[in-house]
Design a protein around this motif. Sequence first.
Motif, PDB file in Angstrom:
ATOM      1  N   SER A  57      52.665 -17.850  36.732  1.00  0.00           N
ATOM      2  CA  SER A  57      52.688 -18.008  38.191  1.00  0.00           C
ATOM      3  C   SER A  57      52.735 -19.514  38.431  1.00  0.00           C
ATOM      4  N   TYR A  58      53.286 -19.916  39.544  1.00  0.00           N
ATOM      5  CA  TYR A  58      53.559 -21.329  39.732  1.00  0.00           C
ATOM      6  C   TYR A  58      52.833 -21.868  40.960  1.00  0.00           C
TER       7      TYR A  58
ATOM      8  N   SER B 283      57.278 -27.595  43.276  1.00  0.00           N
ATOM      9  CA  SER B 283      56.712 -26.581  42.387  1.00  0.00           C
ATOM     10  C   SER B 283      57.009 -26.961  40.940  1.00  0.00           C
TER      11      SER B 283
ATOM     12  N   LEU C 274      58.231 -24.956  38.723  1.00  0.00           N
ATOM     13  CA  LEU C 274      59.020 -23.801  38.312  1.00  0.00           C
ATOM     14  C   LEU C 274      59.669 -23.991  36.947  1.00  0.00           C
TER      15      LEU C 274
ATOM     16  N   ASN D  48      52.457 -19.003  48.113  1.00  0.00           N
ATOM     17  CA  ASN D  48      53.729 -18.512  48.628  1.00  0.00           C
ATOM     18  C   ASN D  48      53.986 -19.088  50.007  1.00  0.00           C
TER      19      ASN D  48
ATOM     20  N   ASN E  90      56.398 -15.618  44.549  1.00  0.00           N
ATOM     21  CA  ASN E  90      55.633 -16.174  43.440  1.00  0.00           C
ATOM     22  C   ASN E  90      54.530 -15.187  43.079  1.00  0.00           C
TER      23      ASN E  90
END
Length: 595
Positions: free
Chosen positions: A15-16, A34, A36, A315, A331
């Motif tokens: 999860s980011y 982020s 990511l 999110n 997310n």
Amino acid sequence: MLTFPKPTVEQFFRSYVISNFTVSPDEDQLLFTSNLNGKVNVWGMDLPDQFPYLFAHQDESVDFLKFDPKKRYVLAGYDSDGDENYQIYAIAPEGGLPKPLITGEASEKYFYSHLTEDGERLYYMTSEDNPSYLNTRMRNLSNGEDLLINEGKESPTYLTAVSDDEQSFSFIKMFANTYVLGFVKANGEEHYLTPDPEQAHVCFEATFIDNETVYFVTDFDSDYRYLASYNINTKAFEKLLEIDQESITSLTYDKEHKQLYLVTEKGVEDHFYVCDLKGENLKSIETPVDVIEKVQVAKSGNVYILGRSAILPHNLFKYDSKGNWNQLTNNSVLGVTKEEMVDPEVVTYISYDGTEIESLLFRAHAENSNGYTIFWPHGGPQASERKFYRAMFQCLLNRGYNIFCPNFRGSTGYGSDFVKLVEQDWGEGPRLDCLEGIQWLFDQGISSPEKLFLIGGSYGGYMALLLHGRHPEYFKAVVDIFGVSDLFTFVNSVPEHWKPIMKRWLGDPEADRARFEKDSPVTYLDGMKKPMLVIQGAKDPRVVKEESDQIVEKLRNEGRDVDYLVLDDEGHGFSKKENEINVYQTMLKFLEKHQ
């Protein structure tokens, strides 16, 4: 039938984090920061497509994002490996590699404050030439002219708002987290926003409603933060809106529709409201998250928020004029359902002096439970543990550990008086609150000294070290994540713009020598006999590496069992995904080893 193993550490940490965002003026593009791709970068989505793409590549943490009102560029603030010396860059409208815009020496800081509506002039604060108190400057992006607007004196000074005609400026002077004075500069004069600057209170979240009127949030003469205004012409202060036992933490002005969006904190959750400019017609808005971290209002009236909950990672959401929420990002936790995660119980206990302490209790699902509990004192200390997603928590819960998080005195969300209780008392009142919380766990049959681990980060790391040294009989083993080990060395090693607030926050190392000694974990080395894991970012500017180095060295010299993990390219936290995974894999192995 096929069976699958429990989720791995990597699944929870895939999860980011989404740490910031900005929406273009025409709402056809959303940018967010982020990790990511494993390191923090700026990502984009072309609305309403909602498919993220890499927009700007820098591999560094970002403290702000801002679209030019005419979409000619994007502004961003980058640091270097978590050193928090942010500097201002510009990014082309189509994205790419950020271009240095307002930068200096590696040790200097440049903080964004305000961009004019024509996108021509940028106001910012800098430590250049004034590292302790900060200067405010204006850069004309068309001709490069750079003017001094305000020279910080007495305390760190931050620009909070600029009037549309650019003739009036709102600032705050920060003497402590609970003593922040607001003032306005206009017509060659300075005026405080509140009636009595000698009284300890705060002023935050200023915005100009018109060229003569500043709206802001304050707790002047109150235990909770409320909405107030100041008129430059009449010099009049007015309380506009107070919400019972809730503190306003965010104020966003919807200029097109002449209304205000407010975020309040109440204990472990946030609430969201909208009202008119008189502070009337207050409407509560139900949100899809428990904690709201940023709000932006578009000219259309659409509202964008960044938020999270205990079982929902960061999110982004849009709230439209019809009152509907639309989740823009997805997310989630890789291969883990919400039902497999744990929402906390909100519990309270009574501390040694009758103070009620609210806490979060995460109970591992019965089928996963291993019988062990983790005691987690939060960081800050003037912060709190709230209903927000922590990958570390959900991973530990999935491995069977309960987690208990007390919001001891000094925590935010319970009124200003409660927050002030930790000032110049880092190691007595909060420590005793923690002890009462531990005893509550024992009395409830949730844990025992043979089944209790102690983990904390930052101030929580300090508290973990202090509890370990003074009360080792309560714990099985201890994890310290960039915790303060010696108040004498800490007070002299913080960033320069922190130093003016240290006396009120922590105390004076000479005048308060006896208390500094009593409250420094290093004083209690003899008690630190349980196995320990210490984790530290080498570039941490808040709790420098030497704080961990010295406690590890002293304990190892005494023959103690201490593991030490240093991340060479991290600061006060873990922005790089592989580092984060490494940290928590190491932590899990440590806990399993000492069960």
